[in-house]
Design a protein around this motif. Structure first.
Motif, PDB file in Angstrom:
ATOM      1  N   ALA A 125       0.818  -1.215   0.000  1.00  0.00           N
ATOM      2  CA  ALA A 125       0.000   0.000   0.000  1.00  0.00           C
ATOM      3  C   ALA A 125       0.853   1.267   0.000  1.00  0.00           C
ATOM      4  CB  ALA A 125      -0.931  -0.007   1.210  1.00  0.00           C
ATOM      5  N   THR A 126       1.872   1.310   0.830  1.00  0.00           N
ATOM      6  CA  THR A 126       2.684   2.530   0.927  1.00  0.00           C
ATOM      7  C   THR A 126       3.519   2.750  -0.330  1.00  0.00           C
ATOM      8  OG1 THR A 126       4.353   1.225   2.117  1.00  0.00           O
ATOM      9  CG2 THR A 126       2.797   2.498   3.434  1.00  0.00           C
ATOM     10  N   GLU A 127       4.041   1.691  -0.910  1.00  0.00           N
ATOM     11  CA  GLU A 127       4.881   1.843  -2.100  1.00  0.00           C
ATOM     12  C   GLU A 127       4.084   2.247  -3.334  1.00  0.00           C
ATOM     13  OE1 GLU A 127       7.130  -1.693  -2.686  1.00  0.00           O
ATOM     14  OE2 GLU A 127       8.670  -1.131  -1.214  1.00  0.00           O
ATOM     15  N   ASN A 128       2.778   1.979  -3.328  1.00  0.00           N
ATOM     16  CA  ASN A 128       1.952   2.278  -4.498  1.00  0.00           C
ATOM     17  C   ASN A 128       0.889   3.331  -4.218  1.00  0.00           C
ATOM     18  OD1 ASN A 128       2.763  -0.004  -6.605  1.00  0.00           O
ATOM     19  ND2 ASN A 128       2.641  -0.982  -4.596  1.00  0.00           N
ATOM     20  N   ASP A 129       1.065   4.067  -3.109  1.00  0.00           N
ATOM     21  CA  ASP A 129       0.184   5.185  -2.768  1.00  0.00           C
ATOM     22  C   ASP A 129      -1.267   4.739  -2.678  1.00  0.00           C
ATOM     23  OD1 ASP A 129      -0.370   7.788  -2.051  1.00  0.00           O
ATOM     24  OD2 ASP A 129      -0.591   8.489  -4.111  1.00  0.00           O
ATOM     25  N   CYS A 130      -1.513   3.663  -1.950  1.00  0.00           N
ATOM     26  CA  CYS A 130      -2.869   3.118  -1.786  1.00  0.00           C
ATOM     27  C   CYS A 130      -3.239   3.122  -0.307  1.00  0.00           C
ATOM     28  CB  CYS A 130      -2.955   1.690  -2.327  1.00  0.00           C
ATOM     29  SG  CYS A 130      -2.522   1.521  -4.066  1.00  0.00           S
TER      30      CYS A 130
END
Length: 235
Positions: A145-150
């Motif tokens: 989630a954090t790496e893909n802005d989710c």
């Protein structure tokens, strides 16, 4: 000397420094949440909601934030919901049903599907119901989630491991006005428990103070003006 060392290493925090909240937050759609959480939900990561049971209004709590990200998202994922999601309610909330994916599978399969959706780049928000996550499962979802802005909302009925690597953890219970929220974990200063008011879903009905009396039917009111076509019944 110590000040020079601290200036060189920005990752070292000391208690005499005031907390500065992150500027990037996703508005929650609820004024009290935005005030208490310094702007709203985290922009990315896993937000865990611990409930006593499902169906207390958790969707009404998070849907405004999910809808707000639709313009930047191609898909929205709802994984293993405890009941059937009402498509009419989703449309009224602002969803395009052609861009909504509902997963009805085992928790293991759903965790894998949600992780792939977060990594795909076409999903800004996801909602997952289930049991408490393990540390490994939470770390994988948090990283995706954090790496893909989710932003992933994890809704569970069980208390998770205290040191679970998630961005935010809230304990939510129903009360008279809506929901009582206790912030168990977040990045920043501690927050006192607060209430989120939810408008009633159904309209309230009330009886008239003076109900109209029903009309009394008497024998005189049943007498016919023309009795020529009346055939008497013999006993």
């Amino acid at each position: 000397m110590l000040d020079n060392i601290l200036a060189l290493h920005s990752g070292i925090w000391t208690a005499n420094r005031l907390y500065q909240p992150k500027a990037h937050c996703r508005p929650s759609g609820h004024t009290v949440i935005d005030e208490k959480l310094d702007g709203g939900w985290p922009e990315s990561g896993v937000v865990e909601l611990q409930l006593p049971y499902f169906g207390i209004g958790e969707l009404r709590l998070i849907l405004p934030a999910v809808v707000s990200a639709l313009k930047d998202s191609e898909l929205t994922v709802f994984a293993t919901p405890p009941g059937e999601l009402n498509p009419i309610a989703l449309c009224q909330a602002g969803f395009d049903l052609e861009k909504v994916i509902i997963l009805d599978a085992s928790i293991t399969s759903s965790l894998w599907c949600v992780e792939q959706a977060l990594k795909s780049g076409c999903c800004r928000s996801a909602v997952l119901w289930g049991d408490a996550l393990s540390v490994t499962q939470a770390r994988r979802l948090q990283l995706a989630a954090t790496e893909n802005d989710c932003l992933l909302f994890m809704i569970t009925q069980q208390k998770s491991v205290q040191g679970l690597p998630v961005s935010c953890r809230l304990s939510v219970i129903p009360d008279e006005v809506g929901l009582k929220v206790t912030v168990v974990k977040r990045r920043g200063l501690p927050v006192e428990p607060f209430h989120v008011s939810l408008e009633p879903v159904f309209h309230s009905f009330s009886l008239a103070e003076k109900a109209k009396k029903p009309e009394v039917i008497t024998l005189e009111s049943l007498q016919l003006a023309d009795t020529s076509n009346v055939v008497p019944l013999f006993r």
